[in-house]
Motif scaffolding. Structure first.
Motif, PDB file in Angstrom:
ATOM      1  N   ARG A 193       0.846  -1.189   0.000  1.00  0.00           N
ATOM      2  CA  ARG A 193       0.000   0.000   0.000  1.00  0.00           C
ATOM      3  C   ARG A 193       0.880   1.237   0.000  1.00  0.00           C
ATOM      4  NH1 ARG A 193      -5.079  -0.845   3.996  1.00  0.00           N
ATOM      5  NH2 ARG A 193      -3.818  -1.883   5.561  1.00  0.00           N
ATOM      6  N   GLU A 194       0.501   2.197  -0.834  1.00  0.00           N
ATOM      7  CA  GLU A 194       1.288   3.432  -0.896  1.00  0.00           C
ATOM      8  C   GLU A 194       0.878   4.374   0.223  1.00  0.00           C
ATOM      9  OE1 GLU A 194       2.569   5.125  -5.001  1.00  0.00           O
ATOM     10  OE2 GLU A 194       0.742   3.963  -5.293  1.00  0.00           O
ATOM     11  N   GLN A 210      -2.594   9.637   2.043  1.00  0.00           N
ATOM     12  CA  GLN A 210      -2.544   8.679   0.929  1.00  0.00           C
ATOM     13  C   GLN A 210      -3.180   9.295  -0.301  1.00  0.00           C
ATOM     14  OE1 GLN A 210      -4.738   4.913   1.049  1.00  0.00           O
ATOM     15  NE2 GLN A 210      -3.001   3.869   0.141  1.00  0.00           N
ATOM     16  N   HIS A 240      -4.335   8.930  -4.522  1.00  0.00           N
ATOM     17  CA  HIS A 240      -4.996   7.956  -5.414  1.00  0.00           C
ATOM     18  C   HIS A 240      -4.590   8.332  -6.827  1.00  0.00           C
ATOM     19  CE1 HIS A 240      -7.239   7.935  -1.701  1.00  0.00           C
ATOM     20  NE2 HIS A 240      -7.915   6.855  -2.064  1.00  0.00           N
ATOM     21  N   ASP A 257      -8.722   1.868  -8.230  1.00  0.00           N
ATOM     22  CA  ASP A 257      -7.321   2.023  -8.659  1.00  0.00           C
ATOM     23  C   ASP A 257      -7.106   1.402 -10.034  1.00  0.00           C
ATOM     24  OD1 ASP A 257      -6.482   3.503  -6.429  1.00  0.00           O
ATOM     25  OD2 ASP A 257      -6.356   1.681  -5.246  1.00  0.00           O
ATOM     26  N   GLN A 307      -9.275   2.712   1.040  1.00  0.00           N
ATOM     27  CA  GLN A 307      -8.389   1.835   1.825  1.00  0.00           C
ATOM     28  C   GLN A 307      -8.495   2.109   3.326  1.00  0.00           C
ATOM     29  OE1 GLN A 307      -4.572   0.592   0.497  1.00  0.00           O
ATOM     30  NE2 GLN A 307      -4.807   1.660  -1.436  1.00  0.00           N
ATOM     31  N   PRO A 357     -11.912  -1.249   3.528  1.00  0.00           N
ATOM     32  CA  PRO A 357     -10.706  -1.894   3.009  1.00  0.00           C
ATOM     33  C   PRO A 357     -10.964  -3.064   2.073  1.00  0.00           C
ATOM     34  CG  PRO A 357     -10.853  -2.143   5.399  1.00  0.00           C
ATOM     35  CD  PRO A 357     -11.973  -1.272   4.986  1.00  0.00           C
ATOM     36  N   GLY A 386      -5.931  -4.909  -1.331  1.00  0.00           N
ATOM     37  CA  GLY A 386      -5.182  -3.801  -0.757  1.00  0.00           C
ATOM     38  C   GLY A 386      -3.948  -3.427  -1.524  1.00  0.00           C
ATOM     39  N   ASP A 387      -3.803  -3.893  -2.753  1.00  0.00           N
ATOM     40  CA  ASP A 387      -2.606  -3.544  -3.538  1.00  0.00           C
ATOM     41  C   ASP A 387      -2.922  -2.305  -4.358  1.00  0.00           C
ATOM     42  OD1 ASP A 387      -0.537  -3.278  -5.201  1.00  0.00           O
ATOM     43  OD2 ASP A 387      -0.442  -5.387  -5.821  1.00  0.00           O
ATOM     44  N   ALA A 388      -2.352  -1.193  -3.927  1.00  0.00           N
ATOM     45  CA  ALA A 388      -2.727   0.071  -4.554  1.00  0.00           C
ATOM     46  C   ALA A 388      -1.878   0.413  -5.752  1.00  0.00           C
ATOM     47  CB  ALA A 388      -2.625   1.194  -3.525  1.00  0.00           C
ATOM     48  N   ARG A 389      -0.845  -0.368  -6.067  1.00  0.00           N
ATOM     49  CA  ARG A 389       0.078   0.061  -7.116  1.00  0.00           C
ATOM     50  C   ARG A 389      -0.441  -0.210  -8.514  1.00  0.00           C
ATOM     51  NH1 ARG A 389       6.290  -0.038  -6.250  1.00  0.00           N
ATOM     52  NH2 ARG A 389       7.061  -0.570  -8.247  1.00  0.00           N
TER      53      ARG A 389
END
Ligand code: GLY
Length: 431
Positions: free
Chosen positions: A191-192, A211, A213, A220, A417, A421, A428-431
């Motif tokens: 998570r970023e 955070q 987006h 995302d 997030q 969540p 939860g992988d925001a990339r």
């Protein structure tokens, strides 16, 4: 006293708003500013990236402080030109700004001083890139060395695609000089999170975590943008994680000092938190984040005029606490970040402001006679403030729903997030 702000986006509007509430300043000026900044500041046509122009303006208005918003004036050495003439500046000189201007420099700095960052190779030829990629597994991360307006970082699944990217950057000059060197680095899932640290040359002050987006669409998905919304503080950051981030941020400040860099301003750490709660620095920026500034500045329990002046003069800097929560939703032109039209009338701002705790920061807006019209990709950041993140988000979206312009696009899941969540992203992988 008088403050001069360089830049003309929503981040600079948030800075102007914060300074307009300061006891220390009774006049705010901006170059070039925008339609919203004009409500709290005098606007000037000086080119913010030209040291001579900014110096002449700062002298003409007898500025007691110059605050640099975006990266461009940092890269052209505007703070150095002003400091040589004794004008206090919030923003690092060229030596510190290189941490943002060159990814290869930043990665080498981190390796040198022990800041955790994904393992990497700096490549100047396609052969070097091929070798670096062959040592890694998908997904592959390729980054242009120089500034590319948020368009220089790529995460791709296929090796052939990564090679095509490296060729187009290194040999075909797809991003000009910015891509003539590339960084190939390990992919870290997680998570970023954004950390911003004030540095006055001697002391440091960590701001509340936030955070961003970056993707254009809910969940995302879609292309990368300059940022479609942000929230602060970050409730999922445990005490232990915050402690690790503090160590990294303060370690960065100590390393800058040890290298003889008199950094005065804010340093932005773009971090990835992996599944074991370890933070890794993906990038440094030498300025406030946009849209992070729009949510972080309003919740800090400080007089921002006093804080920025003391950073510029290296006088004193204390811990900065959050007194509220904030969610900011970016309203963009239809088609952004690709092609979009401008010149559409914006309605409903007065209506949106009727909700207590709603702030509206302008980015791509301008006056057209009596009307306010769109003039850029990201048009507004609508911020909701409240003691709870849930209510802050509800207020932000209440504000957004009152505002209209043709083709308006915004994400409906800012802060997902933190607040829900399990939806709508995956794992939860925001990339
Ligand atoms: N929000 C990302 C940036 O300001 O670079």
């Amino acid at each position: 006293m008088k403050a001069l702000i360089l830049g003309g986006g929503a981040r600079e509007h948030a800075i102007a708003w914060a300074l307009s509430r300061s006891k220390a300043f009774d006049e705010i000026h901006a170059a070039p500013g925008n339609g919203g900044i004009a409500e709290v500041a005098y606007l000037h046509g000086a080119n913010p990236t030209k040291g001579d122009d900014v110096l002449a303006l700062a002298k003409k208005i007898s500025a007691d402080l110059v605050v640099v918003g975006p990266e461009a004036p940092l890269m052209t050495g505007v703070p150095d030109a002003l400091r040589r003439e004794g004008i206090p500046v919030f923003g690092p000189g060229i030596d510190g700004a290189r941490l943002e201007g060159s990814k290869a420099f930043a990665k080498t700095f981190m390796l040198d001083v022990g800041i955790p960052t994904p393992s990497f190779h700096i490549c100047r030829t396609v052969a070097e890139a091929k070798e670096a990629l062959s040592l890694r597994h998908p997904p592959f991360v390729v980054k242009a060395d120089g500034l590319a307006a948020g368009k220089g970082a790529f995460v791709v699944e296929e090796l052939a695609e990564a090679m095509r990217l490296c060729r187009s950057l290194l040999e075909e000059g797809a991003l000009g000089e910015a891509g003539r060197t590339v960084v190939v680095e390990d992919y870290i899932a997680g998570r970023e999170i954004t950390a911003m640290l004030l540095i006055d040359g001697k002391n440091t002050g960590l701001l509340p975590l936030s955070q961003d987006h970056k993707r254009a669409l809910d969940g995302d998905k879609g292309p990368n943008t300059g940022g479609m919304g942000a929230y602060a503080p970050v409730p999922w950051a445990s005490k232990a994680l915050i402690g690790r981030i503090e160590e990294i941020a303060h370690g960065t400040a100590r390393a800058l000092k040890a290298k003889g860099i008199d950094y005065r301003g804010v340093i932005y750490l773009g971090l990835m938190v992996d599944r074991d709660e370890r933070p890794w620095v993906l990038e440094y920026n030498a300025r406030f984040g946009d849209p992070e500034a729009q949510v972080v500045l309003p919740i800090c329990d400080v007089d921002w005029g006093e804080v920025m002046l003391s950073v510029a003069k290296s006088e004193s800097l204390n811990a900065i606490k959050a007194k509220d929560c904030a969610v900011g939703v970016v309203m963009a032109s239809g088609g952004y970040p690709d092609r979009y039209d401008v010149g559409f009338e914006i309605s409903g701002l007065e209506e949106a402001r009727k909700t207590e705790g709603v702030l509206i920061f302008h980015a791509g807006t301008k006056r057209d006679g009596e009307k306010l019209v769109t003039s850029g990709g990201r048009v507004l950041t609508v911020v909701g403030l409240d003691s709870s993140l849930e209510e802050a988000r509800a207020k932000a979206y209440r504000g957004v729903s009152a505002i209209g312009f043709e083709g308006a696009h915004y994400r409906r899941d800012i802060a997902w997030q933190a607040l829900s969540p399990k939806t709508p992203g995956k794992g939860g992988d925001a990339r």
